[in-house]
Design a protein around this motif. Structure first.
Motif, PDB file in Angstrom:
ATOM      1  N   ALA A   1       0.814  -1.213   0.000  1.00  0.00           N
ATOM      2  CA  ALA A   1       0.000   0.000   0.000  1.00  0.00           C
ATOM      3  C   ALA A   1       0.846   1.261   0.000  1.00  0.00           C
ATOM      4  CB  ALA A   1      -0.920   0.003   1.215  1.00  0.00           C
ATOM      5  N   GLN A   2       2.141   1.138   0.162  1.00  0.00           N
ATOM      6  CA  GLN A   2       3.010   2.303   0.218  1.00  0.00           C
ATOM      7  C   GLN A   2       3.119   2.967  -1.150  1.00  0.00           C
ATOM      8  OE1 GLN A   2       6.788   1.135   1.778  1.00  0.00           O
ATOM      9  NE2 GLN A   2       6.158   1.396   3.904  1.00  0.00           N
ATOM     10  N   PRO A   3       3.242   4.296  -1.177  1.00  0.00           N
ATOM     11  CA  PRO A   3       3.465   4.973  -2.460  1.00  0.00           C
ATOM     12  C   PRO A   3       4.836   4.622  -3.007  1.00  0.00           C
ATOM     13  CG  PRO A   3       3.717   6.512  -0.633  1.00  0.00           C
ATOM     14  CD  PRO A   3       3.180   5.237  -0.045  1.00  0.00           C
ATOM     15  N   THR A   4       4.964   4.690  -4.289  1.00  0.00           N
ATOM     16  CA  THR A   4       6.247   4.391  -4.922  1.00  0.00           C
ATOM     17  C   THR A   4       7.163   5.598  -4.838  1.00  0.00           C
ATOM     18  OG1 THR A   4       5.529   5.158  -7.094  1.00  0.00           O
ATOM     19  CG2 THR A   4       5.063   2.858  -6.526  1.00  0.00           C
ATOM     20  N   ALA A   5       8.442   5.354  -5.076  1.00  0.00           N
ATOM     21  CA  ALA A   5       9.402   6.454  -5.092  1.00  0.00           C
ATOM     22  C   ALA A   5       9.055   7.457  -6.183  1.00  0.00           C
ATOM     23  CB  ALA A   5      10.821   5.906  -5.286  1.00  0.00           C
ATOM     24  N   ALA A   6       8.526   6.957  -7.301  1.00  0.00           N
ATOM     25  CA  ALA A   6       8.140   7.849  -8.399  1.00  0.00           C
ATOM     26  C   ALA A   6       6.978   8.753  -7.996  1.00  0.00           C
ATOM     27  CB  ALA A   6       7.768   7.014  -9.630  1.00  0.00           C
ATOM     28  N   GLU A   7       6.054   8.226  -7.211  1.00  0.00           N
ATOM     29  CA  GLU A   7       4.925   9.038  -6.756  1.00  0.00           C
ATOM     30  C   GLU A   7       5.382  10.139  -5.801  1.00  0.00           C
ATOM     31  OE1 GLU A   7       1.167   5.916  -6.910  1.00  0.00           O
ATOM     32  OE2 GLU A   7       2.546   5.871  -5.195  1.00  0.00           O
ATOM     33  N   VAL A   8       6.341   9.815  -4.950  1.00  0.00           N
ATOM     34  CA  VAL A   8       6.875  10.828  -4.045  1.00  0.00           C
ATOM     35  C   VAL A   8       7.608  11.903  -4.846  1.00  0.00           C
ATOM     36  CG1 VAL A   8       8.409  11.261  -2.096  1.00  0.00           C
ATOM     37  CG2 VAL A   8       7.093   9.143  -2.196  1.00  0.00           C
ATOM     38  N   ARG A   9       8.389  11.468  -5.846  1.00  0.00           N
ATOM     39  CA  ARG A   9       9.106  12.421  -6.684  1.00  0.00           C
ATOM     40  C   ARG A   9       8.135  13.324  -7.435  1.00  0.00           C
ATOM     41  NH1 ARG A   9      13.644  14.882  -6.743  1.00  0.00           N
ATOM     42  NH2 ARG A   9      14.626  12.915  -6.094  1.00  0.00           N
ATOM     43  N   ALA A  10       7.032  12.757  -7.924  1.00  0.00           N
ATOM     44  CA  ALA A  10       6.037  13.549  -8.653  1.00  0.00           C
ATOM     45  C   ALA A  10       5.371  14.573  -7.726  1.00  0.00           C
ATOM     46  CB  ALA A  10       4.988  12.627  -9.272  1.00  0.00           C
ATOM     47  N   ALA A  11       5.125  14.163  -6.497  1.00  0.00           N
ATOM     48  CA  ALA A  11       4.528  15.093  -5.536  1.00  0.00           C
ATOM     49  C   ALA A  11       5.483  16.242  -5.230  1.00  0.00           C
ATOM     50  CB  ALA A  11       4.155  14.352  -4.253  1.00  0.00           C
ATOM     51  N   ALA A  12       6.793  15.939  -5.140  1.00  0.00           N
ATOM     52  CA  ALA A  12       7.782  16.987  -4.909  1.00  0.00           C
ATOM     53  C   ALA A  12       7.814  17.970  -6.073  1.00  0.00           C
ATOM     54  CB  ALA A  12       9.166  16.366  -4.692  1.00  0.00           C
ATOM     55  N   GLU A  13       7.726  17.452  -7.304  1.00  0.00           N
ATOM     56  CA  GLU A  13       7.700  18.329  -8.470  1.00  0.00           C
ATOM     57  C   GLU A  13       6.448  19.200  -8.471  1.00  0.00           C
ATOM     58  OE1 GLU A  13      10.088  18.816 -10.607  1.00  0.00           O
ATOM     59  OE2 GLU A  13      11.357  17.332  -9.597  1.00  0.00           O
ATOM     60  N   ALA A  14       5.324  18.640  -7.992  1.00  0.00           N
ATOM     61  CA  ALA A  14       4.091  19.418  -7.916  1.00  0.00           C
ATOM     62  C   ALA A  14       4.230  20.580  -6.932  1.00  0.00           C
ATOM     63  CB  ALA A  14       2.928  18.511  -7.514  1.00  0.00           C
ATOM     64  N   VAL A  15       4.963  20.349  -5.833  1.00  0.00           N
ATOM     65  CA  VAL A  15       5.207  21.428  -4.881  1.00  0.00           C
ATOM     66  C   VAL A  15       6.045  22.523  -5.530  1.00  0.00           C
ATOM     67  CG1 VAL A  15       6.330  22.048  -2.705  1.00  0.00           C
ATOM     68  CG2 VAL A  15       5.010  19.939  -2.863  1.00  0.00           C
ATOM     69  N   LYS A  16       7.068  22.149  -6.283  1.00  0.00           N
ATOM     70  CA  LYS A  16       7.899  23.145  -6.956  1.00  0.00           C
ATOM     71  C   LYS A  16       7.078  23.978  -7.937  1.00  0.00           C
ATOM     72  CE  LYS A  16      11.898  20.025  -6.702  1.00  0.00           C
ATOM     73  NZ  LYS A  16      12.875  19.242  -7.507  1.00  0.00           N
ATOM     74  N   THR A  17       6.226  23.307  -8.694  1.00  0.00           N
ATOM     75  CA  THR A  17       5.373  24.014  -9.650  1.00  0.00           C
ATOM     76  C   THR A  17       4.424  24.964  -8.930  1.00  0.00           C
ATOM     77  OG1 THR A  17       5.478  22.145 -11.185  1.00  0.00           O
ATOM     78  CG2 THR A  17       3.676  23.730 -11.488  1.00  0.00           C
ATOM     79  N   ALA A  18       3.837  24.489  -7.820  1.00  0.00           N
ATOM     80  CA  ALA A  18       2.913  25.328  -7.059  1.00  0.00           C
ATOM     81  C   ALA A  18       3.632  26.524  -6.446  1.00  0.00           C
ATOM     82  CB  ALA A  18       2.236  24.493  -5.969  1.00  0.00           C
ATOM     83  N   LEU A  19       4.903  26.335  -6.045  1.00  0.00           N
ATOM     84  CA  LEU A  19       5.690  27.453  -5.517  1.00  0.00           C
ATOM     85  C   LEU A  19       5.900  28.523  -6.581  1.00  0.00           C
ATOM     86  CD1 LEU A  19       8.429  25.704  -3.340  1.00  0.00           C
ATOM     87  CD2 LEU A  19       6.896  27.522  -2.575  1.00  0.00           C
TER      88      LEU A  19
ATOM     89  N   ALA B   1      -0.678  20.948  -2.400  1.00  0.00           N
ATOM     90  CA  ALA B   1       0.462  20.206  -2.947  1.00  0.00           C
ATOM     91  C   ALA B   1       1.457  19.850  -1.848  1.00  0.00           C
ATOM     92  CB  ALA B   1       1.138  21.031  -4.039  1.00  0.00           C
ATOM     93  N   ALA B   2       1.716  20.785  -0.946  1.00  0.00           N
ATOM     94  CA  ALA B   2       2.656  20.522   0.143  1.00  0.00           C
ATOM     95  C   ALA B   2       2.132  19.440   1.078  1.00  0.00           C
ATOM     96  CB  ALA B   2       2.920  21.817   0.912  1.00  0.00           C
ATOM     97  N   GLU B   3       0.821  19.471   1.348  1.00  0.00           N
ATOM     98  CA  GLU B   3       0.242  18.454   2.221  1.00  0.00           C
ATOM     99  C   GLU B   3       0.328  17.071   1.582  1.00  0.00           C
ATOM    100  OE1 GLU B   3      -3.766  17.770   4.934  1.00  0.00           O
ATOM    101  OE2 GLU B   3      -3.798  19.237   3.295  1.00  0.00           O
ATOM    102  N   GLU B   4       0.071  16.995   0.272  1.00  0.00           N
ATOM    103  CA  GLU B   4       0.151  15.706  -0.435  1.00  0.00           C
ATOM    104  C   GLU B   4       1.575  15.166  -0.396  1.00  0.00           C
ATOM    105  OE1 GLU B   4      -1.024  12.453  -2.948  1.00  0.00           O
ATOM    106  OE2 GLU B   4      -2.106  13.835  -1.625  1.00  0.00           O
ATOM    107  N   TYR B   5       2.539  16.042  -0.636  1.00  0.00           N
ATOM    108  CA  TYR B   5       3.937  15.612  -0.603  1.00  0.00           C
ATOM    109  C   TYR B   5       4.344  15.150   0.793  1.00  0.00           C
ATOM    110  CZ  TYR B   5       9.031  15.990  -0.498  1.00  0.00           C
ATOM    111  OH  TYR B   5      10.373  15.739  -0.308  1.00  0.00           O
ATOM    112  N   ASP B   6       3.911  15.886   1.805  1.00  0.00           N
ATOM    113  CA  ASP B   6       4.252  15.531   3.179  1.00  0.00           C
ATOM    114  C   ASP B   6       3.721  14.142   3.536  1.00  0.00           C
ATOM    115  OD1 ASP B   6       5.279  16.895   5.850  1.00  0.00           O
ATOM    116  OD2 ASP B   6       3.456  15.810   6.367  1.00  0.00           O
TER     117      ASP B   6
END
Length: 263
Positions: free
Chosen positions: A5-23, A51-56
């Motif tokens: 059930a854990q998110p993949t490393a790619a999903e975490v990376r995508a969430a981080a990119e979403a935070v950068k875009t939102a910034l 976006a930050a909450e999703e990444y966290d």
């Protein structure tokens, strides 16, 4: 959480990119802002928070790590403001919840007011039901006075909120009386103030540092109030003077205000 059930490393990376875009979008909106309450800034702010909450969350689920950012809760947030840029007309919407905890006290106090209004004990109208007693008391006293003296009337306060909302222009007399709360639009809230005991759980030692100098032997009784029979209910001047007094928040509650100036 199981490994499956854990998110993949790619999903975490995508969430981080979403935070950068939102910034980047938030900074651009701030640089282009048209005024203090620019709705584009609020929209970008909310997108960045989401976006930050999703990444966290994904970072914690995958790596058991957290970010140093405090994510605003939805209870404290206001939706993007969509009212007039300059609020020249306002509606103040208030909700206060009460529980009838001493019905006999409520009935007795209401009957006393009814008798005094009629000029003598026993000659006033009937206040022998909770409904009629509430009608007598809320018809006689201002809402702020009932809030500050609710225990005298056998009531217990619950949560309360006050919304200051912008409207397009002053309403005509009687215009909204048939549907007085249709204007409760969160997108037009200029500021709001909430009172609830749930906020007490969020107080810490820093929030109480101002109490360090109090004498421990001082006994403060928040229930002390002027007896009802000492009030001249026939005096408009006295009633106006009392209604102008600010009762302040309930001593058992905390108050929280949310405004457009400080998200």
């Amino acid at each position: 959480m199981s490994d499956a059930a854990q998110p993949t490393a790619a999903e975490v990376r995508a969430a981080a990119e979403a935070v950068k875009t939102a910034l980047d979008r938030h900074l651009a909106a701030v640089e282009r802002r048209s005024g203090e309450d620019d709705p584009a800034v609020y929209e970008a702010f909310n997108e960045l928070a989401a976006a930050a909450e999703e990444y966290d969350e994904l970072l914690y689920d995958r790596y058991d790590e957290v970010t140093p950012f405090e994510i605003p809760g939805t209870d404290d947030a206001l939706p993007p403001y969509q009212g007039p840029e300059e609020a020249n007309a306002l509606s103040v919407l208030i909700r206060r919840d009460y529980t009838v905890v001493e019905s006999q006290r409520l009935l007795a106090q209401a009957q006393r007011v009814a008798d005094l209004d009629a000029g003598g004990r026993g000659s006033g109208g009937s206040a022998d039901t909770v409904h009629s007693a509430l009608g007598v008391l809320f018809g006689e006293f201002e809402p702020d006075e009932i809030s500050s003296r609710h225990k005298e009337f056998g009531l217990e306060e619950g949560d309360s909120t006050l919304w200051v909302t912008a409207v397009d222009g002053p309403a005509e007399p009687g215009e909204w009386l048939d549907a007085p709360f249709d204007q409760a639009d969160p997108h037009r809230v200029v500021c709001r103030f909430d009172v609830s005991v749930v906020f007490d759980d969020e107080l810490d030692d820093e929030g109480l540092h101002g109490l360090d100098g109090l004498d421990a032997d001082v006994d403060i009784d928040p229930d002390v109030a002027v007896p009802l029979d000492e009030i001249d209910v026939d005096s408009d001047a006295d009633a106006d003077a009392e209604s102008d007094a600010d009762p302040g928040p309930d001593p058992d509650s905390d108050v929280r205000g949310v405004g457009r100036a400080g998200r």
